[in-house]
Design an enzyme around this catalytic site. Structure first.
Site, PDB file in Angstrom:
ATOM      1  N   TYR A   1       0.900  -1.241  -0.005  1.00  0.00           N
ATOM      2  CA  TYR A   1      -0.236   0.179   0.102  1.00  0.00           C
ATOM      3  C   TYR A   1       0.898   1.282   0.062  1.00  0.00           C
ATOM      4  O   TYR A   1       0.746   2.237  -0.998  1.00  0.00           O
ATOM      5  CB  TYR A   1      -0.954  -0.049   1.169  1.00  0.00           C
ATOM      6  CG  TYR A   1      -1.730   1.434   1.303  1.00  0.00           C
ATOM      7  CD1 TYR A   1      -2.860   1.515   0.558  1.00  0.00           C
ATOM      8  CD2 TYR A   1      -1.384   2.094   2.445  1.00  0.00           C
ATOM      9  CE1 TYR A   1      -3.666   2.655   0.830  1.00  0.00           C
ATOM     10  CE2 TYR A   1      -2.220   3.425   2.598  1.00  0.00           C
ATOM     11  CZ  TYR A   1      -3.244   3.377   1.854  1.00  0.00           C
ATOM     12  OH  TYR A   1      -3.953   4.528   2.036  1.00  0.00           O
TER      13      TYR A   1
ATOM     14  N   LYS B   1       0.953   3.904  -3.107  1.00  0.00           N
ATOM     15  CA  LYS B   1       0.676   5.442  -2.785  1.00  0.00           C
ATOM     16  C   LYS B   1       2.010   6.196  -3.059  1.00  0.00           C
ATOM     17  O   LYS B   1       1.928   7.305  -3.485  1.00  0.00           O
ATOM     18  CB  LYS B   1       0.138   5.673  -1.299  1.00  0.00           C
ATOM     19  CG  LYS B   1      -1.119   5.190  -1.212  1.00  0.00           C
ATOM     20  CD  LYS B   1      -2.247   5.514  -1.969  1.00  0.00           C
ATOM     21  CE  LYS B   1      -3.571   5.208  -1.905  1.00  0.00           C
ATOM     22  NZ  LYS B   1      -4.517   5.844  -2.449  1.00  0.00           N
TER      23      LYS B   1
END
Length: 191
Positions: free
Chosen positions: A158, A162
């Site tokens: 994640y 990002k």
């Protein structure tokens, strides 16, 4: 109303727009005059939010789309342009951050996290950004996360996705600017 917050006559597309931060953005855009395309995986949830937008006197389109899949991104774009003829504001908000120790991460979960948090936003931003640059311009906002800036255990894919979203934002801003503004908002934890 502050003219900087007046979105009258604008069309906004918000992914992950049926709940959480996306829902708050849809409501704010509609309250400030925008027509809104609400995209999320569950059509019933999108329809409920679309009705809220219509109750405010704005036009709304609910679209079921898993934006981690390019085919569904393309169908979402086609539906938005068929209904409104343009998108002035794209907000890439859909995302997922399952906590999982890196040693236990499956390839399927890894791919799902990257697809939803980076691959899909890239597809939407590149395709809609190109159309914006050929028309009257527009704005693309990518919802990043504090996880892209801080090393956090258990959410490595994640955070990486990002961080990639941030790099993509800078690159697309150079590619489509100055006609199209491409920015990130870095959200922290919220409930």
């Amino acid at each position: 109303m502050d003219p900087l917050l007046d979105f009258s006559g604008k069309v906004a597309l918000v992914t992950g727009g049926s709940r959480g931060l996306g829902l708050a953005m849809v409501r704010s855009l509609a309250e400030r005059g925008a027509d809104v395309i609400i995209a999320s995986r569950k059509l019933d949830n999108c329809e409920q939010v679309a009705q809220e937008v219509r109750d405010l006197g704005r036009r709304a389109l609910a679209v079921a789309a898993h934006v981690g899949r390019w085919g569904e991104c393309d169908a979402l774009i086609d539906a938005a342009y068929a209904e409104f003829g343009r998108v002035d504001i794209l907000i890439n908000n859909a995302g997922m951050s399952p906590a999982c120790p890196s040693v236990e991460m499956s390839e399927q979960l890894f791919d799902s996290v990257l697809n939803l948090n980076f691959k899909g936003p890239f597809r939407l931003a590149s395709q809609i950004g190109h159309r914006m640059s050929q028309a009257d311009g527009g704005s693309i906002i990518n919802i990043r996360s504090s996880g892209a800036l801080m090393a956090l255990p258990g959410i490595v894919p994640y955070g990486g996705a990002k961080a990639a979203l941030n790099a993509m934002t800078v690159s697309l801003a150079a590619e489509f600017g100055p006609k199209v503004r491409v920015n990130t908002i870095s959200a922290g934890p919220f409930s």
